[in-house]
Each structure stands twice: as C-alpha cells, then as structure tokens.
Write a protein that holds these residues in place. Structure first.
Motif, PDB file in Angstrom:
ATOM      1  N   PHE A  36       0.871  -1.176   0.000  1.00 55.61           N
ATOM      2  CA  PHE A  36       0.000   0.000   0.000  1.00 55.61           C
ATOM      3  C   PHE A  36       0.914   1.234   0.000  1.00 55.61           C
ATOM      4  CE2 PHE A  36      -4.178  -1.876   1.069  1.00 55.61           C
ATOM      5  CZ  PHE A  36      -3.778  -3.179   1.333  1.00 55.61           C
ATOM      6  N   LEU A  37       0.784   2.088  -0.994  1.00 52.60           N
ATOM      7  CA  LEU A  37       1.703   3.221  -1.137  1.00 52.60           C
ATOM      8  C   LEU A  37       0.978   4.536  -0.910  1.00 52.60           C
ATOM      9  CD1 LEU A  37       3.505   2.281  -4.496  1.00 52.60           C
ATOM     10  CD2 LEU A  37       3.855   1.303  -2.215  1.00 52.60           C
ATOM     11  N   SER A  38       1.592   5.407  -0.089  1.00 51.91           N
ATOM     12  CA  SER A  38       1.112   6.795  -0.073  1.00 51.91           C
ATOM     13  C   SER A  38       1.550   7.442  -1.382  1.00 51.91           C
ATOM     14  CB  SER A  38       1.693   7.552   1.129  1.00 51.91           C
ATOM     15  OG  SER A  38       3.071   7.808   0.927  1.00 51.91           O
ATOM     16  N   SER A  65      -4.975   6.582  -4.927  1.00 55.78           N
ATOM     17  CA  SER A  65      -5.553   7.287  -6.069  1.00 55.78           C
ATOM     18  C   SER A  65      -7.035   7.615  -5.890  1.00 55.78           C
ATOM     19  CB  SER A  65      -5.365   6.446  -7.340  1.00 55.78           C
ATOM     20  OG  SER A  65      -5.852   5.149  -7.124  1.00 55.78           O
ATOM     21  N   ALA A  66      -7.604   7.323  -4.726  1.00 56.80           N
ATOM     22  CA  ALA A  66      -9.022   7.628  -4.502  1.00 56.80           C
ATOM     23  C   ALA A  66      -9.181   8.234  -3.113  1.00 56.80           C
ATOM     24  CB  ALA A  66      -9.864   6.362  -4.619  1.00 56.80           C
ATOM     25  N   ALA A  69     -10.156   5.701  -0.165  1.00 57.50           N
ATOM     26  CA  ALA A  69      -9.288   4.559   0.109  1.00 57.50           C
ATOM     27  C   ALA A  69     -10.038   3.218   0.036  1.00 57.50           C
ATOM     28  CB  ALA A  69      -8.617   4.723   1.484  1.00 57.50           C
ATOM     29  N   PRO A  70     -10.615   2.897  -1.135  1.00 54.75           N
ATOM     30  CA  PRO A  70     -11.412   1.670  -1.258  1.00 54.75           C
ATOM     31  C   PRO A  70     -10.724   0.384  -0.790  1.00 54.75           C
ATOM     32  CG  PRO A  70     -11.644   3.012  -3.230  1.00 54.75           C
ATOM     33  CD  PRO A  70     -10.576   3.668  -2.400  1.00 54.75           C
ATOM     34  N   PRO A  71      -9.396   0.227  -0.952  1.00 55.39           N
ATOM     35  CA  PRO A  71      -8.801  -1.061  -0.538  1.00 55.39           C
ATOM     36  C   PRO A  71      -8.956  -1.366   0.951  1.00 55.39           C
ATOM     37  CG  PRO A  71      -7.259   0.195  -1.898  1.00 55.39           C
ATOM     38  CD  PRO A  71      -8.398   1.112  -1.594  1.00 55.39           C
ATOM     39  N   SER A 101      -6.556   9.902   9.153  1.00 62.10           N
ATOM     40  CA  SER A 101      -6.394   8.814   8.169  1.00 62.10           C
ATOM     41  C   SER A 101      -6.752   9.336   6.785  1.00 62.10           C
ATOM     42  CB  SER A 101      -7.280   7.625   8.549  1.00 62.10           C
ATOM     43  OG  SER A 101      -8.611   8.041   8.804  1.00 62.10           O
ATOM     44  N   ASP A 102      -5.967  10.292   6.299  1.00 61.87           N
ATOM     45  CA  ASP A 102      -6.278  10.912   5.012  1.00 61.87           C
ATOM     46  C   ASP A 102      -5.314  10.529   3.902  1.00 61.87           C
ATOM     47  OD1 ASP A 102      -4.075  12.329   5.833  1.00 61.87           O
ATOM     48  OD2 ASP A 102      -4.952  14.310   5.529  1.00 61.87           O
TER      49      ASP A 102
END
Ligand SMILES: Cc1cc2nc3c(=O)[nH]c(=O)nc-3n(C[C@H](O)[C@H](O)[C@H](O)COP(=O)(O)O)c2cc1C
Length: 192
Positions: A36-38, A65-66, A69-71, A101-102
């Motif tokens: 998971f990448l910022s 990219s959203a 954070a859908p994942p 958590s942004d």
C-alpha cells in the motif's frame, strides 16, 4: 481457481528513503504480502530506483488514487492479519498519533485498529541525531522534539508496536520471514 484466503501482511510504504532497501528486502521474504503506497511513497520509491511498475510485476500494489481509500474494505473481509508501515515518515507518524487517516497508509493503520488487527511501525524519527541514505549519499538528520514525541506516543497506542531500526523490524517479523536463500523459490504474488 479459488481465491487464497490465507491472511496476508498489508505493508504500507510512506515517502521515506530511510532504510528503504532494507525494508524492501524484508518484503521480498514474506510469503503473503500486498503493498500500500502513499502518494509520496510512489514518488520516493522512483527516486531511489524502485519504480512502482517493477513492484507491480511482483506484488499486488495499491496506490493512493481515490479519496475514500477503497482497498481498506479488504480489512473487513479478513484478508490481512498484520499491518506493517515501514519506513514511516514524520508526517505519517504524526497523523497516526492524532487519529488522522487521510492517506492510504494512515488509512490502513486506522482501519486495522478498528478491526483489532495489530500494526508494526518502523518510525524514521528514532533519535535526536541520525544518518540517513539520501539518493546522493548519507546525510545527517536531526528529528525535532515533536517528531520524537510522536514516535513515543505512537508506541503507546493500542494494537501498535513501534520499532526503531531495520534489525528490530526483522526480529519482529522473523516468525513470518522466509530464509533469504529461499526467496527465489517463493511463489509469485502478483495479481493474487
Ligand atoms: C527523496 C526523499 C526522501 C524522503 N525521506 C524522508 C524521510 O526519511 N523521513 C521523512 O519523514 N520524510 C521524508 N521525505 C519527505 C516526505 O516524503 C514528505 O513529508 C511527504 O509529505 C510524506 O507523505 P506520507 O507520509 O503521506 O508518505 C522524503 C522526501 C524525499 C523527496
């Protein structure tokens, strides 16, 4: 073919180059891991010679990219049993301490806590003076008192273990790590 339901490690990369090669070497030794990448992580990985497309060829990689954070929904499906954030920037540590958590990485940390899943965080700001490997070579860094206070505060939060160096990170992960010699024999993880 049925989906593999074995719990996996969710490894969050933030925009830090501190012991980045060492962290990537540990990722290689995990038999079941997704990345998971910022947004900053994607840039910094490129700067250090690890383009995201190369990682995507070998791992499942979630990018930031959203907005929502859908994942993170995967945490509620029991897909992960450990979050690792390594290396963790001053910025991400401060956000995690404050319950913000942004970004994708601060989000997986927050959602893991809400699912009672443990997190292991390698905080870059470990001491008042340290040396880090910048793209052009080693440079001294002097974390501010607020950075050091945040590292300490993070260690006091529920479901959170903080480590301060790559050796401690490796020790904390040791029950899950494949021996280095067996890495080449590990099954492909891309697209899992
Ligand atoms: C090459 C490079 C290396 C960096 N290394 C660090 C670092 O070791 N620690 C840190 O706190 N910030 C570092 N930064 C700055 C962060 O990337 C920046 O604060 C970013 O906003 C962090 O976002 P994130 O926490 O969402 O990943 C680095 C930036 C660059 C360009």
């Amino acid at each position: 073919m049925a989906e593999d339901k074995t719990p996996r490690v969710a490894w969050g990369f933030t925009g830090s180059g501190h012991f980045l090669p060492e962290c990537l070497a540990l990722v290689e030794r995990l038999p079941a891991v997704d990345l998971f990448l910022s947004r900053a992580a994607a840039e910094v990985l490129q700067v250090y010679g690890y383009p995201v497309r190369d990682l995507q060829a070998r791992f499942r990689v979630f990018r930031d990219s959203a907005a929502s954070a859908p994942p993170v929904g995967l945490f509620y499906e029991g897909r992960y049993d450990l979050v690792v954030v390594a290396p963790a920037t001053s910025n991400s540590v401060a956000k995690m301490v404050c319950g913000i958590s942004d970004t994708l990485v601060t989000n997986i940390y927050a959602q893991a806590g809400k699912c009672r899943i443990p997190s292991l965080v390698f905080a870059c700001d470990a001491s008042p003076e340290l040396v880090t490997e910048a793209p052009g070579g080693p440079v001294p860094v002097y974390p501010r008192p607020i950075d050091l206070r945040n590292t300490e505060a993070l260690a006091g939060l529920a479901y959170t273990e903080v480590v301060l160096g790559p050796d401690a990170l490796a020790r904390a992960l040791s029950p899950r790590l494949l021996p280095p010699a067996r890495c080449d024999a590990a099954p492909s993880q891309a697209g899992s």
